[in-house]
Design a protein around this motif. Structure first.
Motif, PDB file in Angstrom:
ATOM      1  N   THR A 104      36.598  74.781 119.305  1.00  0.00           N
ATOM      2  CA  THR A 104      35.890  74.221 120.458  1.00  0.00           C
ATOM      3  C   THR A 104      36.142  75.009 121.735  1.00  0.00           C
ATOM      4  O   THR A 104      35.236  75.212 122.541  1.00  0.00           O
ATOM      5  CB  THR A 104      36.283  72.756 120.676  1.00  0.00           C
ATOM      6  OG1 THR A 104      37.711  72.674 120.788  1.00  0.00           O
ATOM      7  CG2 THR A 104      35.811  71.878 119.531  1.00  0.00           C
ATOM      8  N   GLY A 105      37.366  75.462 121.910  1.00  0.00           N
ATOM      9  CA  GLY A 105      37.704  76.222 123.110  1.00  0.00           C
ATOM     10  C   GLY A 105      37.514  77.713 122.973  1.00  0.00           C
ATOM     11  O   GLY A 105      37.695  78.456 123.953  1.00  0.00           O
ATOM     12  N   GLY A 106      37.172  78.154 121.783  1.00  0.00           N
ATOM     13  CA  GLY A 106      36.954  79.574 121.554  1.00  0.00           C
ATOM     14  C   GLY A 106      38.212  80.388 121.370  1.00  0.00           C
ATOM     15  O   GLY A 106      38.172  81.615 121.346  1.00  0.00           O
ATOM     16  N   ASP A 107      39.356  79.714 121.247  1.00  0.00           N
ATOM     17  CA  ASP A 107      40.610  80.467 121.171  1.00  0.00           C
ATOM     18  C   ASP A 107      40.933  80.971 119.777  1.00  0.00           C
ATOM     19  O   ASP A 107      41.698  81.922 119.613  1.00  0.00           O
ATOM     20  CB  ASP A 107      41.760  79.597 121.703  1.00  0.00           C
ATOM     21  CG  ASP A 107      41.827  78.249 120.998  1.00  0.00           C
ATOM     22  OD1 ASP A 107      42.930  77.733 120.789  1.00  0.00           O
ATOM     23  OD2 ASP A 107      40.754  77.698 120.659  1.00  0.00           O
ATOM     24  N   PHE A 158      27.784  70.328 122.830  1.00  0.00           N
ATOM     25  CA  PHE A 158      28.086  71.628 122.218  1.00  0.00           C
ATOM     26  C   PHE A 158      29.579  71.922 122.300  1.00  0.00           C
ATOM     27  O   PHE A 158      30.178  72.424 121.357  1.00  0.00           O
ATOM     28  CB  PHE A 158      27.270  72.681 122.951  1.00  0.00           C
ATOM     29  CG  PHE A 158      27.693  74.104 122.718  1.00  0.00           C
ATOM     30  CD1 PHE A 158      28.523  74.757 123.607  1.00  0.00           C
ATOM     31  CD2 PHE A 158      27.221  74.796 121.620  1.00  0.00           C
ATOM     32  CE1 PHE A 158      28.887  76.078 123.413  1.00  0.00           C
ATOM     33  CE2 PHE A 158      27.582  76.120 121.407  1.00  0.00           C
ATOM     34  CZ  PHE A 158      28.420  76.757 122.315  1.00  0.00           C
ATOM     35  N   SER A 159      30.204  71.607 123.429  1.00  0.00           N
ATOM     36  CA  SER A 159      31.606  71.947 123.644  1.00  0.00           C
ATOM     37  C   SER A 159      32.556  71.126 122.782  1.00  0.00           C
ATOM     38  O   SER A 159      33.745  71.445 122.707  1.00  0.00           O
ATOM     39  CB  SER A 159      31.963  71.757 125.118  1.00  0.00           C
ATOM     40  OG  SER A 159      31.874  70.392 125.480  1.00  0.00           O
ATOM     41  N   GLU A 160      32.060  70.103 122.137  1.00  0.00           N
ATOM     42  CA  GLU A 160      32.914  69.208 121.346  1.00  0.00           C
ATOM     43  C   GLU A 160      33.065  69.670 119.900  1.00  0.00           C
ATOM     44  O   GLU A 160      33.841  69.060 119.155  1.00  0.00           O
ATOM     45  CB  GLU A 160      32.341  67.795 121.385  1.00  0.00           C
ATOM     46  CG  GLU A 160      32.276  67.202 122.798  1.00  0.00           C
ATOM     47  CD  GLU A 160      31.660  65.824 122.811  1.00  0.00           C
ATOM     48  OE1 GLU A 160      31.524  65.216 121.729  1.00  0.00           O
ATOM     49  OE2 GLU A 160      31.313  65.351 123.917  1.00  0.00           O
ATOM     50  N   TYR A 161      32.325  70.690 119.506  1.00  0.00           N
ATOM     51  CA  TYR A 161      32.309  71.075 118.100  1.00  0.00           C
ATOM     52  C   TYR A 161      32.708  72.519 117.878  1.00  0.00           C
ATOM     53  O   TYR A 161      32.309  73.403 118.641  1.00  0.00           O
ATOM     54  CB  TYR A 161      30.906  70.881 117.517  1.00  0.00           C
ATOM     55  CG  TYR A 161      30.454  69.445 117.529  1.00  0.00           C
ATOM     56  CD1 TYR A 161      29.627  68.961 118.537  1.00  0.00           C
ATOM     57  CD2 TYR A 161      30.870  68.564 116.540  1.00  0.00           C
ATOM     58  CE1 TYR A 161      29.220  67.644 118.558  1.00  0.00           C
ATOM     59  CE2 TYR A 161      30.461  67.241 116.550  1.00  0.00           C
ATOM     60  CZ  TYR A 161      29.648  66.790 117.564  1.00  0.00           C
ATOM     61  OH  TYR A 161      29.248  65.481 117.586  1.00  0.00           O
ATOM     62  N   PRO A 162      33.461  72.760 116.798  1.00  0.00           N
ATOM     63  CA  PRO A 162      33.591  74.141 116.338  1.00  0.00           C
ATOM     64  C   PRO A 162      32.197  74.656 115.993  1.00  0.00           C
ATOM     65  O   PRO A 162      31.364  73.904 115.464  1.00  0.00           O
ATOM     66  CB  PRO A 162      34.460  74.014 115.082  1.00  0.00           C
ATOM     67  CG  PRO A 162      35.139  72.692 115.203  1.00  0.00           C
ATOM     68  CD  PRO A 162      34.197  71.814 115.943  1.00  0.00           C
ATOM     69  N   ILE A 203      32.715  86.915 117.690  1.00  0.00           N
ATOM     70  CA  ILE A 203      32.100  85.661 118.117  1.00  0.00           C
ATOM     71  C   ILE A 203      32.775  85.176 119.394  1.00  0.00           C
ATOM     72  O   ILE A 203      33.988  85.357 119.576  1.00  0.00           O
ATOM     73  CB  ILE A 203      32.207  84.591 117.001  1.00  0.00           C
ATOM     74  CG1 ILE A 203      31.398  83.342 117.368  1.00  0.00           C
ATOM     75  CG2 ILE A 203      33.655  84.242 116.710  1.00  0.00           C
ATOM     76  CD1 ILE A 203      31.291  82.336 116.214  1.00  0.00           C
ATOM     77  N   SER A 204      31.979  84.599 120.279  1.00  0.00           N
ATOM     78  CA  SER A 204      32.527  84.022 121.505  1.00  0.00           C
ATOM     79  C   SER A 204      31.621  82.885 121.959  1.00  0.00           C
ATOM     80  O   SER A 204      30.502  82.741 121.462  1.00  0.00           O
ATOM     81  CB  SER A 204      32.664  85.081 122.602  1.00  0.00           C
ATOM     82  OG  SER A 204      31.402  85.629 122.933  1.00  0.00           O
ATOM     83  N   ARG A 205      32.127  82.101 122.887  1.00  0.00           N
ATOM     84  CA  ARG A 205      31.322  80.990 123.392  1.00  0.00           C
ATOM     85  C   ARG A 205      31.617  80.781 124.873  1.00  0.00           C
ATOM     86  O   ARG A 205      32.724  81.068 125.341  1.00  0.00           O
ATOM     87  CB  ARG A 205      31.603  79.712 122.608  1.00  0.00           C
ATOM     88  CG  ARG A 205      33.005  79.152 122.767  1.00  0.00           C
ATOM     89  CD  ARG A 205      33.285  78.046 121.752  1.00  0.00           C
ATOM     90  NE  ARG A 205      32.431  76.885 121.918  1.00  0.00           N
ATOM     91  CZ  ARG A 205      32.303  75.910 121.013  1.00  0.00           C
ATOM     92  NH1 ARG A 205      32.963  75.984 119.867  1.00  0.00           N
ATOM     93  NH2 ARG A 205      31.508  74.874 121.262  1.00  0.00           N
ATOM     94  N   ASP A 206      30.614  80.262 125.574  1.00  0.00           N
ATOM     95  CA  ASP A 206      30.760  79.870 126.972  1.00  0.00           C
ATOM     96  C   ASP A 206      30.297  78.419 127.055  1.00  0.00           C
ATOM     97  O   ASP A 206      29.099  78.142 127.078  1.00  0.00           O
ATOM     98  CB  ASP A 206      29.917  80.771 127.874  1.00  0.00           C
ATOM     99  CG  ASP A 206      30.116  80.487 129.361  1.00  0.00           C
ATOM    100  OD1 ASP A 206      30.515  79.353 129.700  1.00  0.00           O
ATOM    101  OD2 ASP A 206      29.856  81.377 130.165  1.00  0.00           O
TER     102      ASP A 206
END
Length: 122
Positions: free
Chosen positions: A53-56, A29-33, A70-73
């Motif tokens: 990928t980093g949510g920035d 999951f962390s490898e993809y937009p 939108i955000s991601r952990d």
């Protein structure tokens, strides 16, 4: 194989808020937009928000800009969508997926989770 499980939808009055979550079954999951897509009855699925990928970096379609976030952990393999000041036009089934979609397939077709229904109505 990857799975996305969306949750958090429901029935809300105009002006209300919801927070959607999407949990991925794999750490890749962390490898993809990633993005949130929605499909309203009788309409094509559209991308409404996406993040790197980093949510920035984050992008929003004009109709939701200023209302959705939108955000991601990546440690939790989870993507979020905070939806505020909801409107009846936001009524749709909401899905998460990679951006672009189609990276993951099932039986030769693009893989999509079950989605979560958001209904905005008084």
């Amino acid at each position: 194989q990857v799975e996305f499980v969306e949750s958090g939808g429901g029935l809300v009055q105009p002006g209300g808020s919801l927070r959607l979550s999407c949990v991925a079954s794999t750490s890749i999951f962390s490898e993809y937009p990633m993005g949130w897509y929605r499909q309203a009855p009788g309409k094509q699925r559209e991308l409404v928000a996406d993040t790197t990928t980093g949510g920035d970096q984050k992008n929003y379609v004009g109709a939701v800009k200023g209302r959705f976030s939108i955000s991601r952990d990546n440690t939790k393999k989870t993507l979020y969508l905070q939806m505020n000041r909801l409107k009846p036009d936001d009524t749709a089934v909401y899905y998460c997926n990679t951006v672009p979609s189609g990276i993951f397939t099932r039986g030769g077709n693009e893989y999509w989770g079950q989605g979560t229904q958001v209904t905005v109505s008084s």
